[in-house]
Design a protein around this motif. Structure first.
Motif, short mmCIF file in Angstrom:
data_model
loop_
_atom_site.label_atom_id
_atom_site.label_comp_id
_atom_site.label_asym_id
_atom_site.label_seq_id
_atom_site.Cartn_x
_atom_site.Cartn_y
_atom_site.Cartn_z
N MET A 202 59.52 45.60 30.62
CA MET A 202 58.89 46.32 29.52
C MET A 202 57.75 47.12 30.12
N SER A 203 57.76 48.43 29.89
CA SER A 203 56.66 49.20 30.44
C SER A 203 56.45 50.49 29.66
N LYS A 204 55.21 50.91 29.74
CA LYS A 204 54.80 52.10 29.03
C LYS A 204 55.60 53.31 29.49
N SER A 205 55.77 53.41 30.83
CA SER A 205 56.43 54.61 31.35
C SER A 205 57.90 54.65 30.94
N LEU A 206 58.49 53.50 30.68
CA LEU A 206 59.89 53.49 30.26
C LEU A 206 60.02 53.66 28.74
N ASN A 207 58.88 53.68 28.06
CA ASN A 207 58.89 53.89 26.62
C ASN A 207 59.74 52.83 25.90
N ASN A 208 59.61 51.58 26.33
CA ASN A 208 60.44 50.52 25.75
C ASN A 208 59.60 49.28 25.40
N ALA A 209 58.37 49.55 24.97
CA ALA A 209 57.42 48.45 24.77
C ALA A 209 56.99 48.30 23.31
N ILE A 210 56.64 47.07 22.96
CA ILE A 210 55.94 46.81 21.70
C ILE A 210 54.49 46.48 22.07
N TYR A 211 53.56 47.22 21.51
CA TYR A 211 52.15 47.03 21.85
C TYR A 211 51.51 46.01 20.92
N LEU A 212 50.49 45.33 21.47
CA LEU A 212 49.75 44.37 20.65
C LEU A 212 49.06 45.09 19.49
N SER A 213 48.85 46.38 19.65
CA SER A 213 48.15 47.15 18.61
C SER A 213 49.12 47.85 17.66
N ASP A 214 50.42 47.75 17.88
CA ASP A 214 51.38 48.38 16.96
C ASP A 214 51.27 47.78 15.56
N GLU A 217 54.93 48.12 10.66
CA GLU A 217 56.04 49.04 10.43
C GLU A 217 56.63 49.52 11.77
N THR A 218 55.75 49.84 12.70
CA THR A 218 56.19 50.29 14.04
C THR A 218 56.96 49.18 14.74
N VAL A 219 56.46 47.96 14.65
CA VAL A 219 57.16 46.84 15.30
C VAL A 219 58.56 46.72 14.71
N GLN A 220 58.64 46.80 13.39
CA GLN A 220 59.95 46.66 12.74
C GLN A 220 60.91 47.75 13.21
N LYS A 221 60.40 48.97 13.26
CA LYS A 221 61.25 50.09 13.72
C LYS A 221 61.75 49.84 15.14
N LYS A 222 60.85 49.39 15.98
CA LYS A 222 61.22 49.14 17.37
C LYS A 222 62.25 48.02 17.47
N ASP A 274 74.09 42.53 13.68
CA ASP A 274 72.89 42.85 14.45
C ASP A 274 71.66 43.03 13.55
N VAL A 275 71.88 43.68 12.41
CA VAL A 275 70.74 43.93 11.52
C VAL A 275 70.11 42.61 11.08
N LYS A 276 70.96 41.66 10.82
CA LYS A 276 70.47 40.36 10.35
C LYS A 276 69.64 39.66 11.44
N ILE A 277 70.15 39.63 12.67
CA ILE A 277 69.36 38.94 13.71
C ILE A 277 68.09 39.72 14.04
N LYS A 278 68.17 41.02 13.91
CA LYS A 278 66.96 41.82 14.17
C LYS A 278 65.90 41.57 13.11
N ARG A 279 66.35 41.47 11.85
CA ARG A 279 65.38 41.16 10.78
C ARG A 279 64.73 39.81 11.04
N TYR A 280 65.55 38.87 11.48
CA TYR A 280 65.01 37.53 11.76
C TYR A 280 64.00 37.60 12.92
N LEU A 281 64.37 38.32 13.99
CA LEU A 281 63.47 38.46 15.13
C LEU A 281 62.15 39.09 14.69
N ASN A 282 62.26 40.10 13.85
CA ASN A 282 61.05 40.77 13.38
C ASN A 282 60.11 39.77 12.68
N LYS A 283 60.70 38.87 11.91
CA LYS A 283 59.90 37.86 11.21
C LYS A 283 59.21 36.93 12.21
#
Ligand code: TRP
Length: 338
Positions: A202-214, A217-222, A274-283
């Motif tokens: 996970m890295s900023k330069s790869l644009n594939n990160a979730i930030y502690l400050s997100d 809504e942003t976390v959910q989208k990611k 996938d949507v279901k497991i992603k919703r669960y992960l988001n929680k």
């Protein structure tokens, strides 16, 4: 008994993400709260400059972000001394003495440096300061006589090199001034968080990160955009767990291991979307990230107080580092005027 010293830190090149959290921050907070250590946490702005010398604004702007991330995850300045590397002159003098004990070829063989040289595309134009940063990192660690360095496992070669420098210094100058550090890494399998896209890092330069400050809504989208099993096209198809980032995250973040085992079984059988497991992960992620986000926002309301905390921390750090520096000078024999 005197408490063991911990030293660790991060380069301020952006906000910290949940990979930093899993790889290192979480351990630091745990060690801090055990009450058994005296932790020093350093914002490594000078080290960040070794490959960003022409972009100092980035470092300058990131300083407060990293400080806020620290406070947000629960690093408590009453217990842990948080300070800024560039404000501690002793570190640079120590670096100068250690540089004479390390060969260029040893630095070139440092596996982390080697990888980074490739990643950053330095080829034949490696800044001297960059090649030398393991030596400077040895100064960071030894200035505080740290015996424990909690860090991500990519830092292991740095700690090994610091240990070598300590042994060489103590032998050459026939003293026991410097303390050999040990690394403290996350448990196997739990320390490395892949990127949202399935990339190993996970890295900023790869644009594939979730930030502690997100925000939530942003976390959910990611999370909804995360890499899963590309062959899992219809809900009823059997899905793969290996390399499926959502399950890797669940393994790391979800305390309910039975639940994760059940989800894996259902997913492999087919019928779990996938949507279901992603919703669960988001929680699951929200349970961990929401309190961090709230604390961060609170601290961000008073940035002046955060800078004040850094001034105080740097003052304390200077006292400790200067004392070690005096001992180092004496050991080498530079204490002419004592
Ligand atoms: N190299 C570390 C990183 O890239 C930052 C760092 C600088 C550090 N000095 C240190 C870590 C001393 C541990 C100990 O994140």
């Amino acid at each position: 008994m005197e408490k063991k010293v911990i030293l660790t830190g991060d380069r301020p090149t952006g906000k910290l993400h949940i990979g930093h959290y899993i790889g290192s921050l979480k351990n630091r907070v745990m060690l801090q709260n055990s009450g058994k250590y005296r932790p020093f946490i350093m914002i490594a702005d000078t080290q960040a400059l070794t490959d960003n010398a022409r972009n100092p604004e980035k470092i300058r702007n990131s300083l407060i972000q990293v400080a806020l991330d620290y406070l947000a995850v629960g690093i408590d300045p009453e217990i842990s001394t948080i300070f800024v590397q560039s404000q501690i002159p002793a570190l640079f003098e120590l670096t100068a003495y250690y540089m004479d004990l390390v060969t260029v070829s040893r630095l070139e063989r440092n596996p982390t440096v080697k990888t980074e040289i490739g990643q950053k595309g330095f080829n034949d134009s490696i800044p001297v300061g960059f090649l030398n940063y393991p030596v400077s990192q040895a100064a960071d660690i030894t200035a505080f006589k740290a015996s424990l360095v909690p860090a991500g496992d990519d830092q292991e070669p740095m700690i090994e090199q610091a240990r070598e420098i300590v042994r060489t210094f103590n032998r050459v100058y026939n003293c026991d001034v410097l303390v050999e550090p040990k690394g403290y890494f996350p448990e196997d399998g739990s320390g490395r968080l892949p990127g949202l896209d399935g990339n190993a890092k996970m890295s900023k330069s790869l644009n594939n990160a979730i930030y502690l400050s997100d925000d939530a809504e942003t976390v959910q989208k990611k999370v909804m955009s995360m890499y899963t099993d590309p062959d899992h096209i219809h809900v009823e198809d059997p899905g793969k767990i290996e390399g499926n980032t959502v399950f890797t995250y669940l393994d790391i973040f979800d305390p309910d291991k039975d639940k994760v085992a059940q989800l894996k079984e259902d997913y492999q059988k087919g019928g779990l979307g996938d949507v279901k497991i992603k919703r669960y992960l988001n929680k699951v992620l929200e349970a961990e990230l929401a309190p961090i986000r709230e604390r961060r926002a609170k601290f961000a309301e008073d940035e002046a107080a955060v800078y004040e905390m850094l001034i105080e921390g740097s003052k304390k750090a200077n006292e400790v580092a200067n004392e070690t520096l005096q001992q180092v000078r004496s050991a080498i024999g530079l204490n002419y005027f004592d």
